[in-house]
Design a protein around this motif. Structure first.
Motif, mmCIF file in Angstrom:
data_model
loop_
_atom_site.group_PDB
_atom_site.id
_atom_site.type_symbol
_atom_site.label_atom_id
_atom_site.label_comp_id
_atom_site.label_asym_id
_atom_site.label_seq_id
_atom_site.Cartn_x
_atom_site.Cartn_y
_atom_site.Cartn_z
ATOM 1 N N THR A 1 46.157 -86.014 11.896
ATOM 2 C CA THR A 1 46.764 -85.239 10.814
ATOM 3 C C THR A 1 47.427 -83.979 11.372
ATOM 4 O O THR A 1 48.510 -83.602 10.931
ATOM 5 C CB THR A 1 45.704 -84.863 9.767
ATOM 6 O OG1 THR A 1 45.087 -86.060 9.299
ATOM 7 C CG2 THR A 1 46.322 -84.131 8.599
ATOM 8 N N ASP A 2 46.805 -83.368 12.362
ATOM 9 C CA ASP A 2 47.414 -82.196 12.983
ATOM 10 C C ASP A 2 48.666 -82.553 13.782
ATOM 11 O O ASP A 2 49.566 -81.743 13.908
ATOM 12 C CB ASP A 2 46.406 -81.463 13.880
ATOM 13 C CG ASP A 2 45.353 -80.729 13.069
ATOM 14 O OD1 ASP A 2 45.639 -80.384 11.905
ATOM 15 O OD2 ASP A 2 44.252 -80.506 13.591
ATOM 16 N N TRP A 3 48.742 -83.784 14.317
ATOM 17 C CA TRP A 3 49.975 -84.213 14.989
ATOM 18 C C TRP A 3 51.137 -84.184 14.000
ATOM 19 O O TRP A 3 52.244 -83.791 14.347
ATOM 20 C CB TRP A 3 49.866 -85.633 15.508
ATOM 21 C CG TRP A 3 48.905 -85.874 16.616
ATOM 22 C CD1 TRP A 3 48.128 -84.964 17.263
ATOM 23 C CD2 TRP A 3 48.611 -87.136 17.185
ATOM 24 N NE1 TRP A 3 47.369 -85.593 18.207
ATOM 25 C CE2 TRP A 3 47.641 -86.921 18.184
ATOM 26 C CE3 TRP A 3 49.067 -88.425 16.961
ATOM 27 C CZ2 TRP A 3 47.132 -87.962 18.955
ATOM 28 C CZ3 TRP A 3 48.556 -89.453 17.725
ATOM 29 C CH2 TRP A 3 47.604 -89.226 18.715
ATOM 30 N N LEU A 4 50.860 -84.631 12.775
ATOM 31 C CA LEU A 4 51.923 -84.676 11.776
ATOM 32 C C LEU A 4 52.396 -83.268 11.430
ATOM 33 O O LEU A 4 53.588 -83.057 11.182
ATOM 34 C CB LEU A 4 51.441 -85.417 10.530
ATOM 35 C CG LEU A 4 51.044 -86.879 10.760
ATOM 36 C CD1 LEU A 4 50.481 -87.479 9.494
ATOM 37 C CD2 LEU A 4 52.213 -87.694 11.292
ATOM 38 N N ASN A 5 51.501 -82.300 11.417
ATOM 39 C CA ASN A 5 51.895 -80.910 11.193
ATOM 40 C C ASN A 5 52.590 -80.331 12.421
ATOM 41 O O ASN A 5 53.556 -79.580 12.300
ATOM 42 C CB ASN A 5 50.675 -80.058 10.838
ATOM 43 C CG ASN A 5 50.083 -80.462 9.515
ATOM 44 O OD1 ASN A 5 50.787 -80.884 8.614
ATOM 45 N ND2 ASN A 5 48.777 -80.354 9.400
ATOM 46 N N PHE A 6 52.122 -80.685 13.603
ATOM 47 C CA PHE A 6 52.678 -80.206 14.867
ATOM 48 C C PHE A 6 54.148 -80.610 15.011
ATOM 49 O O PHE A 6 54.977 -79.817 15.452
ATOM 50 C CB PHE A 6 51.830 -80.782 16.012
ATOM 51 C CG PHE A 6 52.319 -80.480 17.385
ATOM 52 C CD1 PHE A 6 52.153 -79.217 17.931
ATOM 53 C CD2 PHE A 6 52.924 -81.463 18.159
ATOM 54 C CE1 PHE A 6 52.576 -78.938 19.218
ATOM 55 C CE2 PHE A 6 53.355 -81.189 19.438
ATOM 56 C CZ PHE A 6 53.178 -79.928 19.971
ATOM 57 N N ARG A 7 54.472 -81.839 14.617
ATOM 58 C CA ARG A 7 55.833 -82.341 14.787
ATOM 59 C C ARG A 7 56.849 -81.566 13.955
ATOM 60 O O ARG A 7 58.041 -81.596 14.230
ATOM 61 C CB ARG A 7 55.907 -83.816 14.444
ATOM 62 C CG ARG A 7 55.750 -84.074 12.958
ATOM 63 C CD ARG A 7 55.749 -85.508 12.607
ATOM 64 N NE ARG A 7 55.491 -85.637 11.185
ATOM 65 C CZ ARG A 7 55.681 -86.734 10.516
ATOM 66 N NH1 ARG A 7 56.109 -87.814 11.111
ATOM 67 N NH2 ARG A 7 55.426 -86.759 9.227
ATOM 68 N N LEU A 8 56.396 -80.859 12.915
ATOM 69 C CA LEU A 8 57.298 -80.113 12.046
ATOM 70 C C LEU A 8 57.734 -78.768 12.642
ATOM 71 O O LEU A 8 58.636 -78.132 12.114
ATOM 72 C CB LEU A 8 56.641 -79.881 10.684
ATOM 73 C CG LEU A 8 56.264 -81.138 9.911
ATOM 74 C CD1 LEU A 8 55.506 -80.762 8.647
ATOM 75 C CD2 LEU A 8 57.482 -81.974 9.599
ATOM 76 N N GLN A 9 57.096 -78.349 13.725
ATOM 77 C CA GLN A 9 57.361 -77.027 14.282
ATOM 78 C C GLN A 9 58.706 -76.915 14.997
ATOM 79 O O GLN A 9 59.336 -75.870 14.968
ATOM 80 C CB GLN A 9 56.243 -76.619 15.242
ATOM 81 C CG GLN A 9 54.885 -76.579 14.580
ATOM 82 C CD GLN A 9 54.863 -75.656 13.371
ATOM 83 O OE1 GLN A 9 55.337 -74.538 13.431
ATOM 84 N NE2 GLN A 9 54.329 -76.139 12.267
ATOM 85 N N SER A 10 59.143 -77.989 15.652
ATOM 86 C CA SER A 10 60.439 -77.953 16.349
ATOM 87 C C SER A 10 60.876 -79.373 16.680
ATOM 88 O O SER A 10 60.085 -80.313 16.618
ATOM 89 C CB SER A 10 60.348 -77.125 17.638
ATOM 90 O OG SER A 10 59.641 -77.829 18.634
ATOM 91 N N ARG A 11 62.125 -79.505 17.052
ATOM 92 C CA ARG A 11 62.651 -80.818 17.453
ATOM 93 C C ARG A 11 61.920 -81.322 18.691
ATOM 94 O O ARG A 11 61.629 -82.505 18.821
ATOM 95 C CB ARG A 11 64.145 -80.742 17.711
ATOM 96 C CG ARG A 11 64.730 -82.024 18.245
ATOM 97 C CD ARG A 11 65.972 -82.395 17.501
ATOM 98 N NE ARG A 11 66.523 -83.636 18.012
ATOM 99 C CZ ARG A 11 66.462 -84.771 17.355
ATOM 100 N NH1 ARG A 11 65.914 -84.816 16.165
ATOM 101 N NH2 ARG A 11 66.982 -85.851 17.848
ATOM 102 N N LYS A 12 61.630 -80.412 19.626
ATOM 103 C CA LYS A 12 60.912 -80.800 20.842
ATOM 104 C C LYS A 12 59.566 -81.409 20.482
ATOM 105 O O LYS A 12 59.187 -82.454 21.011
ATOM 106 C CB LYS A 12 60.715 -79.594 21.752
ATOM 107 C CG LYS A 12 59.871 -79.903 22.979
ATOM 108 C CD LYS A 12 59.570 -78.680 23.792
ATOM 109 C CE LYS A 12 58.624 -79.054 24.926
ATOM 110 N NZ LYS A 12 58.268 -77.946 25.765
#
Length: 175
Positions: free
Chosen positions: A34-45
């Motif tokens: 679930t945190d991966w899904l939030n992490f991916r929203l931080q930047s394109r990288k």
């Protein structure tokens, strides 16, 4: 070291400054999916670390094989992350050896009936079993089933004990 003049660049605590391989191999495996899904929203990288690149569009931007090879390695890291998520979240077996079998049990999943309260259409059906094109798509469909099974009467998802978690291979055997 800075006082002694031996450290010329400032230290950075940003994940954005770390190589993608370090983030994918050494940090994300210890964080919840679930945190991966939030992490991916931080930047394109970060999105590309979690999901890989759009291979068709991204390879056109590279004029040399070094960039394409690096990108393929990062896409493999992303695939490995989602295979790890299937093992960790839905108890699929870790694949052994170097060869990846895209037709493996890990890529088998079930489309969940979105209106599972409808008495005319079953919640899950054998005709809904399919082979996903990526580990992420397989994980996403297992996640939908998991959410449908673990909601209260108000539609809120509740925590379940590890012994009550969804086991994907058991569902596939029953289908």
């Amino acid at each position: 070291l800075r006082r002694m003049g031996k450290l010329s660049t400032p230290l950075s605590a940003s994940l954005d400054d770390l190589p993608n391989a370090i983030v994918a191999a050494s940090i994300l495996p210890f964080v919840t999916t679930t945190d991966w899904l939030n992490f991916r929203l931080q930047s394109r990288k970060f999105y590309e670390i979690v999901h890989g690149h759009d291979v068709g569009a991204a390879l056109q931007g590279f004029g040399h094989d070094v960039g394409a090879t690096q990108q393929q390695n990062e896409d493999e890291e992303s695939k490995a992350l989602w295979r790890l998520a299937l093992v960790r979240d839905y108890r699929f077996e870790q694949q052994k050896g170097d060869g990846e079998d895209d037709g493996s049990l890990m890529y088998q999943t079930i489309r969940c009936n979105p209106d599972h309260d409808d008495e005319m259409n079953p919640f899950l059906s054998t005709s809904d079993v399919f082979t996903a094109s990526t580990a992420f798509i397989s994980w996403k469909h297992w996640r939908k089933i998991d959410i449908c099974l673990h909601r209260d009467e108000h539609g809120q998802q509740f925590d379940v004990s590890p012994s009550a978690q969804l086991v994907g291979p058991y569902f596939l055997r029953a289908a």
